[in-house]
Scaffold this motif. Structure first.
Motif, mmCIF file in Angstrom:
data_model
loop_
_atom_site.group_PDB
_atom_site.id
_atom_site.type_symbol
_atom_site.label_atom_id
_atom_site.label_comp_id
_atom_site.label_asym_id
_atom_site.label_seq_id
_atom_site.Cartn_x
_atom_site.Cartn_y
_atom_site.Cartn_z
ATOM 1 N N GLU A 59 0.837 -1.201 0.000
ATOM 2 C CA GLU A 59 0.000 0.000 0.000
ATOM 3 C C GLU A 59 0.874 1.254 0.000
ATOM 4 O OE1 GLU A 59 -3.992 -0.360 2.287
ATOM 5 O OE2 GLU A 59 -2.910 1.304 3.191
ATOM 6 N N HIS A 74 0.041 8.377 6.848
ATOM 7 C CA HIS A 74 -0.560 7.058 6.637
ATOM 8 C C HIS A 74 0.400 5.956 7.110
ATOM 9 C CE1 HIS A 74 -3.806 4.926 4.196
ATOM 10 N NE2 HIS A 74 -3.110 3.977 4.766
ATOM 11 N N HIS A 78 -0.052 2.937 10.038
ATOM 12 C CA HIS A 78 0.304 1.530 9.855
ATOM 13 C C HIS A 78 1.273 1.064 10.947
ATOM 14 C CE1 HIS A 78 -0.609 1.478 5.232
ATOM 15 N NE2 HIS A 78 -1.705 1.449 5.974
ATOM 16 N N HIS A 114 -10.035 2.207 9.136
ATOM 17 C CA HIS A 114 -8.864 2.564 8.341
ATOM 18 C C HIS A 114 -9.189 2.532 6.845
ATOM 19 C CE1 HIS A 114 -4.606 3.100 7.517
ATOM 20 N NE2 HIS A 114 -4.725 2.156 6.596
ATOM 21 N N ASP A 119 -7.789 4.568 3.623
ATOM 22 C CA ASP A 119 -7.468 3.936 2.338
ATOM 23 C C ASP A 119 -8.344 4.455 1.200
ATOM 24 O OD1 ASP A 119 -5.536 2.535 3.662
ATOM 25 O OD2 ASP A 119 -6.713 0.708 3.885
HETATM 26 FE FE LIG Z 1 -3.680 1.799 4.848
#
Ligand SMILES: [Fe+2]
Length: 141
Positions: A59, A74, A78, A114, A119
């Motif tokens: 990602e 982001h 994570h 999330h 996303d």
């Molecule tokens: Fe993500």
């Protein structure tokens, strides 16, 4: 955990990995509700962590490829999730009792929120990138 089509961000690679994560959380849920031993739960959880790491890397690669503005933020989200799950694994190792309901609730809510809030932004940024770069073949280096 159940998969809903509105979790799709319309990026094939990411969507299929998200579906796999949902399956893995369900597997963990099954292990917990069937009274599996801590060692067995740890195995399932470790597998989930490994897959999640790979997914996050992919990602992040996608975000970097399109010059996603919120990449660092982001990445931090994570990283924090991985830390939390690593702590849960440590507790398991120490033999602490596992709160199955809370663990599943935590993972399910984390992933759901999330995907929906963070996303989805990637999906929109890719859409914009596509429109602005008509020569782009849709692949990520
Ligand atoms: Fe993500």
């Amino acid at each position: 955990m159940e998969w809903y089509d509105d979790y799709n961000i319309d990026v094939e690679l990411i969507d299929s990995q998200h579906q796999e994560l949902v399956k893995m959380i369900t597997r963990l849920q099954d292990a917990l509700s069937s009274g599996a031993l801590n060692a067995e739960i740890a195995t399932v959880l470790k597998f989930l962590v490994e897959y999640t790491r790979k997914h996050f890397k992919d990602e992040e690669k996608v975000m970097a490829a399109i010059g996603f503005a919120e990449l660092e933020n982001h990445k931090n989200l994570h990283g924090r999730l991985i830390e939390e799950v690593k702590n849960i694994l440590l507790d398991l190792k120490k033999g602490k009792p596992i709160h199955a309901y809370e663990l599943i609730d935590f993972l399910t809510n984390w992933l759901m929120n999330h995907i929906r809030h963070e996303d989805k932004k990637i999906g929109r940024a890719i859409e914009k990138f596509k429109n602005e770069n008509s020569e782009w073949d849709g692949s990520f280096p």
